[in-house]
Design an enzyme around this catalytic site. Structure first.
Site, PDB file in Angstrom:
ATOM      1  N   GLU A  48       0.878  -1.135   0.002  1.00  0.00           N
ATOM      2  CA  GLU A  48       0.139   0.065   0.086  1.00  0.00           C
ATOM      3  C   GLU A  48       0.804   1.326   0.124  1.00  0.00           C
ATOM      4  O   GLU A  48       1.765   1.338   0.877  1.00  0.00           O
ATOM      5  CB  GLU A  48      -0.737  -0.119   1.383  1.00  0.00           C
ATOM      6  N   GLU A  73       4.305   5.668   3.881  1.00  0.00           N
ATOM      7  CA  GLU A  73       3.580   6.674   4.104  1.00  0.00           C
ATOM      8  C   GLU A  73       4.727   7.728   4.237  1.00  0.00           C
ATOM      9  O   GLU A  73       5.637   7.680   5.007  1.00  0.00           O
ATOM     10  CB  GLU A  73       2.703   6.540   5.220  1.00  0.00           C
ATOM     11  N   ASP A 100       9.082   8.092   0.545  1.00  0.00           N
ATOM     12  CA  ASP A 100       8.210   8.408  -0.734  1.00  0.00           C
ATOM     13  C   ASP A 100       8.172   7.159  -1.374  1.00  0.00           C
ATOM     14  O   ASP A 100       9.132   6.305  -1.813  1.00  0.00           O
ATOM     15  CB  ASP A 100       9.351   9.331  -1.448  1.00  0.00           C
ATOM     16  N   ASP A 122      -3.643  12.453  -2.882  1.00  0.00           N
ATOM     17  CA  ASP A 122      -3.822  13.673  -3.074  1.00  0.00           C
ATOM     18  C   ASP A 122      -4.227  13.906  -4.467  1.00  0.00           C
ATOM     19  O   ASP A 122      -3.354  13.640  -5.239  1.00  0.00           O
ATOM     20  CB  ASP A 122      -2.558  14.687  -2.565  1.00  0.00           C
ATOM     21  N   LYS A 126      -5.769  21.646  -9.233  1.00  0.00           N
ATOM     22  CA  LYS A 126      -5.633  22.454 -10.512  1.00  0.00           C
ATOM     23  C   LYS A 126      -4.607  21.668 -11.412  1.00  0.00           C
ATOM     24  O   LYS A 126      -3.596  21.057 -11.284  1.00  0.00           O
ATOM     25  CB  LYS A 126      -4.826  23.473  -9.930  1.00  0.00           C
ATOM     26  N   ASP A 158     -12.388  10.345  -4.103  1.00  0.00           N
ATOM     27  CA  ASP A 158     -13.457  11.020  -4.018  1.00  0.00           C
ATOM     28  C   ASP A 158     -13.608  12.470  -4.499  1.00  0.00           C
ATOM     29  O   ASP A 158     -14.426  13.291  -4.346  1.00  0.00           O
ATOM     30  CB  ASP A 158     -14.065  11.139  -2.184  1.00  0.00           C
TER      31      ASP A 158
END
Length: 220
Positions: A48, A73, A100, A122, A126, A158
């Protein structure tokens, strides 16, 4: 390679700081001895990238005790949270890296991962920030190499911008096949995953999550 986004959030408790300093090194994928031992194991491996606070890795590790789980993470608060869960639950099949995920993939050998997921990355809404999104062709090509043939990659978001971006990147990538029979499947969380605090918040705020399952069809 620059990584964008928060590295730290709220103040971390002294108990969790102690876990970071003393327990993390014992299960860290930065530890070469641990890393090599995992790679030499014949057990199936789940990866993950961006595990948040670790709820899904905890659930999966309990549901699949014969698997090994690797989590990466960048957010130190998330690392602290999962460390507390692993330590208190005496879980032995989760290993994590504070760092990373893109760099970590480069260290993995080909065909070493049996299943993987990237949940709610994330979105960087934009257009001018699109290069900051973790899903890029180079990244998913590298992921394809380390995953076994016909293994599954789960993704979710989402955010409408991120959802469209994910589909665009994977549909036009010859290494993957969108594993779906009916479009409505995208709106149902796979049973293997936990309903996290973030997911519940997303539902309360009327954000429609989409779930994607891609089969890695590349040749070894």
């Amino acid at each position: 390679m620059k990584l964008f986004g928060r590295k730290k959030g709220r103040k971390i408790s002294s108990k969790k700081i102690e876990l970071i300093n003393n327990f993390l090194p014992k299960i860290s994928l930065d530890n070469k001895a641990i890393f090599n031992q995992i790679l030499s194991s014949e057990k199936k491996k789940f990866l993950e990238v961006g595990f948040g606070h670790g709820e899904n890795l905890i659930k999966l590790s309990q549901d699949r005790p014969d698997w090994v789980f690797l989590g990466v993470e960048y957010f130190i608060n998330g690392v602290a949270s999962i460390l507390e869960k692993i330590y208190s639950g005496k879980i032995k099949n989760i290993f994590i890296l504070h760092g990373d995920g893109r760099e970590f993939l480069k260290k993995l050998p080909k065909n070493s991962i049996s299943e993987s997921c990237i949940l709610f990355p994330d979105p960087w809404h934009k257009s001018r920030h699109s290069e900051r999104r973790i899903v890029q062709q180079n990244f998913i090509n590298t992921l394809s190499k380390v995953m076994k043939k016909n293994s599954n990659l789960y993704m979710s978001s989402d955010d409408p911008v991120a959802q469209a971006w994910i589909l665009k990147c994977f549909i036009f990538n010859e290494n993957y096949e969108w594993n779906i029979k009916f479009v409505n499947e995208c709106y149902h969380k796979p049973l293997i995953f936990e309903e996290t605090k973030y997911m519940r918040k997303s539902i309360l705020e009327n954000r429609n999550s989409m779930w994607f399952k891609f089969k890695n069809k590349k040749e070894s």
